[in-house]
Each structure stands twice: as C-alpha cells, then as structure tokens.
Write a protein that holds these residues in place. Sequence first.
Motif, PDB file in Angstrom:
ATOM      1  N   LEU A  48      -9.480  -6.351 -10.893  1.00 54.57           N
ATOM      2  CA  LEU A  48      -8.117  -6.743 -10.522  1.00 54.57           C
ATOM      3  C   LEU A  48      -7.829  -8.165 -10.954  1.00 54.57           C
ATOM      4  CD1 LEU A  48      -7.652  -5.720  -6.771  1.00 54.57           C
ATOM      5  CD2 LEU A  48      -6.072  -5.174  -8.627  1.00 54.57           C
ATOM      6  N   SER A  64      -0.979 -11.646   2.299  1.00 50.44           N
ATOM      7  CA  SER A  64      -1.039 -13.108   2.144  1.00 50.44           C
ATOM      8  C   SER A  64       0.120 -13.615   1.295  1.00 50.44           C
ATOM      9  CB  SER A  64      -2.346 -13.478   1.440  1.00 50.44           C
ATOM     10  OG  SER A  64      -2.388 -12.859   0.167  1.00 50.44           O
ATOM     11  N   THR A 133       0.525  -3.001 -10.841  1.00 46.77           N
ATOM     12  CA  THR A 133       1.166  -2.838  -9.546  1.00 46.77           C
ATOM     13  C   THR A 133       2.154  -3.992  -9.406  1.00 46.77           C
ATOM     14  OG1 THR A 133       0.826  -2.573  -7.158  1.00 46.77           O
ATOM     15  CG2 THR A 133      -0.852  -3.879  -8.306  1.00 46.77           C
ATOM     16  N   ASN A 154      -0.080   1.588  -9.800  1.00 45.75           N
ATOM     17  CA  ASN A 154      -0.482   1.610  -8.392  1.00 45.75           C
ATOM     18  C   ASN A 154       0.712   1.267  -7.503  1.00 45.75           C
ATOM     19  OD1 ASN A 154      -1.587  -0.769  -6.172  1.00 45.75           O
ATOM     20  ND2 ASN A 154      -2.272   1.337  -5.923  1.00 45.75           N
ATOM     21  N   ASN A 156       1.205   1.923  -3.318  1.00 44.31           N
ATOM     22  CA  ASN A 156       0.621   2.567  -2.144  1.00 44.31           C
ATOM     23  C   ASN A 156       1.665   2.996  -1.128  1.00 44.31           C
ATOM     24  OD1 ASN A 156      -1.952   2.229  -3.138  1.00 44.31           O
ATOM     25  ND2 ASN A 156      -2.306   0.290  -2.079  1.00 44.31           N
ATOM     26  N   PRO A 223      -6.569   4.836  -3.697  1.00 44.99           N
ATOM     27  CA  PRO A 223      -7.281   3.706  -3.101  1.00 44.99           C
ATOM     28  C   PRO A 223      -7.181   3.724  -1.576  1.00 44.99           C
ATOM     29  CG  PRO A 223      -5.212   2.960  -4.088  1.00 44.99           C
ATOM     30  CD  PRO A 223      -5.297   4.433  -4.338  1.00 44.99           C
ATOM     31  N   ASN A 225      -7.959   1.290   1.332  1.00 46.54           N
ATOM     32  CA  ASN A 225      -8.289  -0.101   1.639  1.00 46.54           C
ATOM     33  C   ASN A 225      -8.616  -0.233   3.115  1.00 46.54           C
ATOM     34  OD1 ASN A 225      -7.181  -1.781  -0.885  1.00 46.54           O
ATOM     35  ND2 ASN A 225      -5.681  -0.177  -0.450  1.00 46.54           N
ATOM     36  N   VAL A 228      -7.847  -6.348   5.036  1.00 46.25           N
ATOM     37  CA  VAL A 228      -8.462  -7.680   4.943  1.00 46.25           C
ATOM     38  C   VAL A 228      -7.606  -8.562   5.848  1.00 46.25           C
ATOM     39  CG1 VAL A 228      -9.042  -9.599   3.412  1.00 46.25           C
ATOM     40  CG2 VAL A 228      -9.142  -7.252   2.540  1.00 46.25           C
ATOM     41  N   SER A 265     -11.663   0.596  -1.646  1.00 48.84           N
ATOM     42  CA  SER A 265     -10.912  -0.530  -2.208  1.00 48.84           C
ATOM     43  C   SER A 265     -11.149  -1.841  -1.465  1.00 48.84           C
ATOM     44  CB  SER A 265      -9.429  -0.156  -2.263  1.00 48.84           C
ATOM     45  OG  SER A 265      -9.261   0.979  -3.057  1.00 48.84           O
ATOM     46  N   ALA A 266     -10.064  -2.466  -0.979  1.00 43.33           N
ATOM     47  CA  ALA A 266     -10.238  -3.774  -0.320  1.00 43.33           C
ATOM     48  C   ALA A 266     -11.080  -3.633   0.942  1.00 43.33           C
ATOM     49  CB  ALA A 266      -8.871  -4.355   0.025  1.00 43.33           C
ATOM     50  N   PHE A 288     -13.261  -1.442  -6.720  1.00 46.33           N
ATOM     51  CA  PHE A 288     -12.824  -2.649  -7.409  1.00 46.33           C
ATOM     52  C   PHE A 288     -14.064  -3.502  -7.606  1.00 46.33           C
ATOM     53  CE2 PHE A 288      -8.523  -1.793  -5.564  1.00 46.33           C
ATOM     54  CZ  PHE A 288      -7.887  -1.651  -6.789  1.00 46.33           C
ATOM     55  N   LEU A 293     -10.288  -9.907  -5.462  1.00 41.00           N
ATOM     56  CA  LEU A 293      -9.282  -8.837  -5.449  1.00 41.00           C
ATOM     57  C   LEU A 293      -8.010  -9.473  -6.018  1.00 41.00           C
ATOM     58  CD1 LEU A 293     -10.249  -7.293  -1.996  1.00 41.00           C
ATOM     59  CD2 LEU A 293     -10.496  -6.195  -4.224  1.00 41.00           C
ATOM     60  N   LEU A 294      -6.941  -9.591  -5.206  1.00 41.30           N
ATOM     61  CA  LEU A 294      -5.759 -10.317  -5.704  1.00 41.30           C
ATOM     62  C   LEU A 294      -5.813 -11.757  -5.223  1.00 41.30           C
ATOM     63  CD1 LEU A 294      -3.015  -7.559  -5.291  1.00 41.30           C
ATOM     64  CD2 LEU A 294      -3.986  -8.420  -7.418  1.00 41.30           C
ATOM     65  N   THR A 295      -5.862 -11.934  -3.897  1.00 37.94           N
ATOM     66  CA  THR A 295      -5.911 -13.306  -3.362  1.00 37.94           C
ATOM     67  C   THR A 295      -7.123 -13.503  -2.464  1.00 37.94           C
ATOM     68  OG1 THR A 295      -4.646 -12.800  -1.357  1.00 37.94           O
ATOM     69  CG2 THR A 295      -3.380 -13.339  -3.337  1.00 37.94           C
ATOM     70  N   THR A 296      -7.931 -12.477  -2.301  1.00 43.29           N
ATOM     71  CA  THR A 296      -9.091 -12.574  -1.401  1.00 43.29           C
ATOM     72  C   THR A 296     -10.362 -12.156  -2.151  1.00 43.29           C
ATOM     73  OG1 THR A 296      -8.867 -10.308  -0.574  1.00 43.29           O
ATOM     74  CG2 THR A 296      -7.638 -12.021   0.598  1.00 43.29           C
TER      75      THR A 296
END
Length: 336
Positions: A48, A64, A133, A154, A156, A223, A225, A228, A265-266, A288, A293-296
């Motif tokens: 990602l 986030s 996404t 993607n 969701n 996915p 998740n 988080v 996933s997450a 993944f 991931l994206l921000t974590t």
Amino acid sequence: MTDTILRHDWGLDEIEALLDLPFNDLVFRAQSIHRANFDPNQVQMSSLLSIKTGACAEDCGYCSQSAKNTTGLEAEKLMPLEEVVEAAGAAKEKGASRFCMGAAWRNPTDKNLQRVIEMVEAVHGLGMETCLTLGMLTQSQAERLRNAGLDYYNHNLDTSPEFYGNVITTRTFDDRLETLAHVRDAGISVCSGGILGMGESRRDRASMLRELSNLPRHPESVPINMLVKIEGTPLFDAEAIDPLEFVRTIAVTRMLMLNSYVRLSAGRTEMSDEMQALCFLAGANSIFYGERLLTTDNPEADRDKSLLDRLGIKTEQVIETEVKAAKVPCNKVQAG
Ligand code: SAM
Ligand code: DTB
Ligand code: SF4
C-alpha cells in the motif's frame, strides 16, 4: 476451482448460524472449501501507498485522515509520479505482486484522476498489478480507469447497513453500493470488505457479509480489517474484538465467497503469529505486505517473511521464480 455453485441469496439467519458453529467445525469447513478452490499454502501480497494523505472531507469514525478527527496527522498533497514509481519498484523488489494506491478523497476530481491514471500506467510498466482506492467514482471515471488498465478498485462497505450510521454520516451505504456497481460495470475487478472491532454485533458482521456475498458478482478480493485504534478518532475507545471472533468472521467470509481472495488486512501489528496462522487456516489468502499501511504501521517485512516461512506458506512471486527456474508451465499461480 470447485464446481460448487456460488450463491448470491444468503439469508441473515443462515450466515449468523455459520458464525455460531462450534469453532472446530467452522474452521474445518472453511479450510475444506479453501483447499477445494485455492492452493492452501499460498498467499497473495499487496503493498500500500498513501498517494494523498489527510484533510479528507468525510467523517469516517475510524480514520486518521478525516478533517473532522483531530489526530495530529499532517496533510500532504498528491504525490509526484516519480515518488510513486520509486515506492512501487521497492515494493516489487520486496515481493509484492500488486501495488495499491490510496487517496484521502471523498471522490477524485477529473483533473486529479488524470494524474492518478499516469501512476497506474507507470506502475503497470513495472510489471505489477494495480489497485486504487480514491473514494466514490462516477461511471465515466470508472471507465477512464479501466481504459488506463487498472486491475482492481478498493471500496469497502466497512460494516452492516444497520450499523453504518454509527460510523459515517457524510455518505450513505447506498452511495458505496453505487460506486461498486460503477466499478463492476466498467470491467474492473472489485476489492471490497470491511472493518471488524468497531463495536458492531455478530449480527452486524453477518449482515455485512450478506451484503458482500449477495452482490451480483462476488468481489474478487475481500479485505477484512481489524480496527486500528487511532487517538483522536471517535472509535479510539471501541471495545476490541475477541481474536477468535475475528477468525470466525474470516472463516465465514471464505465459506460465502468461495473463490474470492480473502485479505487479512489492517490490524496485523496487534495480532499474534498464532492468530494470523488461524486466519490462514480459516481461509485468508492475501495480506498487505510492507512496513506501512496508509498512515499506520504494518508488520516489518522480515517478520512477515519469517512467519510465512514458519507456516510453509509461499507467495506468488516465490512460486513464479521457482517455476521459471524449473522451466515448467505454472497453473498454480492465480491472479485475483
Ligand atoms: N478515501 C477512500 C475511501 O474511504 O474509500 C480510500 C482510503 S480509505 C483509508 C480505505 C479503507 O481503509 C476504508 O474504507 C476502511 O475500510 C479502511 N480503514 C481506514 N482506516 C482504518 C482503520 N483505522 N482501521 C482499519 N481499517 C481502516
Ligand atoms: C483496506 O481494506 N485496508 C487498507 C486498504 N483497503 C486501503 C487500508 C487500511 C488503513 C489502515 C489505517 C491507516 O493506515 O491509515
Ligand atoms: Fe476519507 Fe477514506 Fe478516511 Fe473516510 S476512510 S475519512 S473517505 S480517507
């Protein structure tokens, strides 16, 4: 692939009854279905990249990146093409077969879409599958992406239609279904799943899975998740989901969508190796991969490699390399 007929007419009670099965029966049934449709010792790996971070107009209670949530995240503009290509090349080098690019948009403008299309073309040029996404899409935007060669989109459902209003208010569940229909109609493969551990009930989980499995065609990739928890988001204090309940939901996802890739996933940084192994046993066959991931954070690549080694699980890239070395045709490498 087994010739079991794919169903699109699941009832809520029926799905809840699967979630209620004794754990061993459930996992055994899910694993039996899994190995009838897939190589049970193979996982697909996607990496990602957040290509546009933060300042999002939506109010998703877990995220986030929503401008409504005070998470301290620094907003960033759409990334330059060269940086995206560099990140994709590095992900490929580490073993990812698909590169997923995410943007914190409610929906892309046509101008931004053009810049993203250039990214899709460049990542394809590296020999990787592409996934995006970007939020909601119109039909014509989905078609532009298909014409650019995009493999996956993607989007969701996130949760059940009943629980949805507790999580997001700035767009509806039906808006999400509409985007999925545009993606499907454009001929792009669909990646759609949700998040567990937001305070939803088992019936909500069944209801989300009913929505996904009763789509006219199952998403090729699903996915799942685990929330988080991010400080400053409304769902930071949500009660954590019982790990075994998470595994149950993976198992039922596999049983309903027999030949879809189910992505663990997450949330993997909070999962033990044993919990992840149970998820693979229950039919998860995608992750993944890569530190972010994206921000974590996501588990370190080396930790994942070692977990997969301990489980004797191979990735598509390893198998492709072995096949090339043996110079035999491979009918085990599946796209999807
Ligand atoms: N803005 C686009 C959208 O919402 O469709 C794309 C990016 S958004 C971050 C993609 C998905 O990531 C969300 O739909 C959600 O399912 C998942 N996600 C976001 N934040 C998460 C979190 N804190 N925990 C688990 N999953 C999360
Ligand atoms: C999906 O279902 N999970 C990914 C991907 N699709 C885009 C995103 C997970 C995000 C986790 C929180 C974060 O890193 O910001
Ligand atoms: Fe925006 Fe997507 Fe985060 Fe929702 S999940 S706030 S749409 S980036």
